[in-house]
Design a protein around this motif. Structure first.
Motif, PDB file in Angstrom:
ATOM      1  N   SER A  42       4.960 -10.909  51.546  1.00 46.51           N
ATOM      2  CA  SER A  42       5.872 -11.752  52.301  1.00 46.51           C
ATOM      3  C   SER A  42       5.112 -12.407  53.451  1.00 46.51           C
ATOM      4  O   SER A  42       4.162 -11.860  53.975  1.00 46.51           O
ATOM      5  N   LEU A  43       5.575 -13.559  53.799  1.00 43.69           N
ATOM      6  CA  LEU A  43       4.973 -14.325  54.881  1.00 43.69           C
ATOM      7  C   LEU A  43       6.080 -14.608  55.889  1.00 43.69           C
ATOM      8  O   LEU A  43       7.150 -15.088  55.520  1.00 43.69           O
ATOM      9  N   ARG A  44       5.816 -14.293  57.155  1.00 47.30           N
ATOM     10  CA  ARG A  44       6.831 -14.489  58.184  1.00 47.30           C
ATOM     11  C   ARG A  44       6.239 -15.344  59.286  1.00 47.30           C
ATOM     12  O   ARG A  44       5.212 -15.010  59.860  1.00 47.30           O
ATOM     13  N   ASN A  45       6.882 -16.458  59.525  1.00 47.17           N
ATOM     14  CA  ASN A  45       6.496 -17.344  60.627  1.00 47.17           C
ATOM     15  C   ASN A  45       7.665 -17.427  61.592  1.00 47.17           C
ATOM     16  O   ASN A  45       8.790 -17.703  61.182  1.00 47.17           O
ATOM     17  N   GLU A  46       7.371 -17.194  62.837  1.00 46.31           N
ATOM     18  CA  GLU A  46       8.401 -17.359  63.859  1.00 46.31           C
ATOM     19  C   GLU A  46       7.853 -18.284  64.923  1.00 46.31           C
ATOM     20  O   GLU A  46       6.713 -18.140  65.351  1.00 46.31           O
ATOM     21  N   LYS A 130       5.489 -23.178  73.655  1.00 49.76           N
ATOM     22  CA  LYS A 130       5.646 -22.785  72.259  1.00 49.76           C
ATOM     23  C   LYS A 130       4.874 -21.495  72.023  1.00 49.76           C
ATOM     24  O   LYS A 130       3.763 -21.333  72.527  1.00 49.76           O
ATOM     25  N   LYS A 131       5.490 -20.606  71.266  1.00 47.33           N
ATOM     26  CA  LYS A 131       4.830 -19.364  70.887  1.00 47.33           C
ATOM     27  C   LYS A 131       5.079 -19.167  69.403  1.00 47.33           C
ATOM     28  O   LYS A 131       6.215 -19.185  68.950  1.00 47.33           O
ATOM     29  N   GLU A 132       3.989 -19.000  68.652  1.00 45.34           N
ATOM     30  CA  GLU A 132       4.104 -18.894  67.196  1.00 45.34           C
ATOM     31  C   GLU A 132       3.564 -17.536  66.751  1.00 45.34           C
ATOM     32  O   GLU A 132       2.485 -17.123  67.154  1.00 45.34           O
ATOM     33  N   ILE A 133       4.343 -16.865  65.913  1.00 48.54           N
ATOM     34  CA  ILE A 133       3.943 -15.565  65.362  1.00 48.54           C
ATOM     35  C   ILE A 133       3.829 -15.719  63.857  1.00 48.54           C
ATOM     36  O   ILE A 133       4.763 -16.179  63.202  1.00 48.54           O
ATOM     37  N   LYS A 134       2.664 -15.351  63.312  1.00 47.20           N
ATOM     38  CA  LYS A 134       2.451 -15.405  61.865  1.00 47.20           C
ATOM     39  C   LYS A 134       2.101 -14.008  61.384  1.00 47.20           C
ATOM     40  O   LYS A 134       1.233 -13.351  61.936  1.00 47.20           O
ATOM     41  N   GLU A 135       2.807 -13.567  60.352  1.00 45.51           N
ATOM     42  CA  GLU A 135       2.525 -12.280  59.730  1.00 45.51           C
ATOM     43  C   GLU A 135       2.490 -12.484  58.230  1.00 45.51           C
ATOM     44  O   GLU A 135       3.266 -13.247  57.684  1.00 45.51           O
ATOM     45  N   ARG A 136       1.591 -11.765  57.565  1.00 42.97           N
ATOM     46  CA  ARG A 136       1.504 -11.871  56.114  1.00 42.97           C
ATOM     47  C   ARG A 136       1.353 -10.473  55.531  1.00 42.97           C
ATOM     48  O   ARG A 136       0.550  -9.685  55.994  1.00 42.97           O
ATOM     49  N   HIS A 137       2.157 -10.217  54.523  1.00 43.51           N
ATOM     50  CA  HIS A 137       2.100  -8.945  53.812  1.00 43.51           C
ATOM     51  C   HIS A 137       1.704  -9.244  52.370  1.00 43.51           C
ATOM     52  O   HIS A 137       2.193 -10.188  51.771  1.00 43.51           O
ATOM     53  N   PHE A 138       0.828  -8.433  51.815  1.00 42.79           N
ATOM     54  CA  PHE A 138       0.302  -8.680  50.490  1.00 42.79           C
ATOM     55  C   PHE A 138       1.029  -7.854  49.433  1.00 42.79           C
ATOM     56  O   PHE A 138       1.559  -6.801  49.718  1.00 42.79           O
ATOM     57  N   VAL A 139       0.996  -8.355  48.177  1.00 40.57           N
ATOM     58  CA  VAL A 139       1.571  -7.635  47.042  1.00 40.57           C
ATOM     59  C   VAL A 139       0.494  -6.756  46.433  1.00 40.57           C
ATOM     60  O   VAL A 139      -0.635  -7.178  46.243  1.00 40.57           O
ATOM     61  N   ARG A 140       0.887  -5.544  46.141  1.00 44.76           N
ATOM     62  CA  ARG A 140      -0.039  -4.627  45.506  1.00 44.76           C
ATOM     63  C   ARG A 140       0.715  -3.938  44.380  1.00 44.76           C
ATOM     64  O   ARG A 140       1.819  -3.447  44.570  1.00 44.76           O
TER      65      ARG A 140
END
Length: 180
Positions: A42-46, A130-140
């Protein structure tokens, strides 16, 4: 003749036991049960934005100061100093205008009055952050492998095979009694 027959009966009996053992001992390959477990990507951008607006009111301000005459006790020195001061202060006179804002510095030689006037219209200050948060979760993918044994021969077939083996032993014993 009886000894050769006895040898053949025991050989036949031994062969039947081997076949019986092989028939009951054989199994099919163990089946393998595989299960795949997926862990999702999953990819989460805030994006956080804040906006601030400041409005300063209109300012109209002025200040005036009377400058005293220089008195040192020497009339020649006093007149020269006063004349040079008046000359310098008259050169400092200015008027600036920018849009609706204006500034004015005036020196009145006869009244010896130095005045400053400022007229500022309302100003608007805008602040945006502006404040940007990027998170990425990988599939396994995880494979779980378990071996489940599966018997090839059903129970009722095994019982019949053992009964057949016992019957063969009985027949060999019976033939051995008759011919020996």
């Amino acid at each position: 003749m009886k000894k050769t027959l006895l040898k053949h009966c025991f050989s036949l009996l031994l062969l039947m036991l081997i076949v019986l053992y092989v028939a009951t001992g054989c199994k099919s390959k163990k089946s393998i049960f595989e299960q795949d477990t997926n862990i999702k990507d999953s990819l989460r951008n805030e994006l956080f934005e804040s906006y601030k607006k400041e409005v300063n009111k209109k300012v109209a301000d002025s200040i005036a100061k009377i400058l005293p005459i220089i008195k040192t006790g020497d009339k020649n020195c006093d007149s020269i100093c006063n004349e040079k001061c008046n000359e310098l202060l008259e050169q400092a006179n200015f008027y600036k205008q920018s849009g609706d804002n204006n500034y004015k510095l005036l020196f009145d030689k006869h009244k010896r009055l130095l005045s400053f006037t400022a007229n500022l219209e309302e100003t608007i200050s805008e602040f945006q952050t502006k404040k940007e948060i990027k998170e990425r979760h990988f599939v396994r993918t995880v494979k779980i492998t378990t071996k489940v044994p599966v018997k090839f021969i059903p129970f009722w077939v095994q019982v019949l095979a053992w009964l057949g083996g016992i019957f063969c032993i009985f027949l060999a014993w019976r033939f051995g009694r008759i011919f020996i």
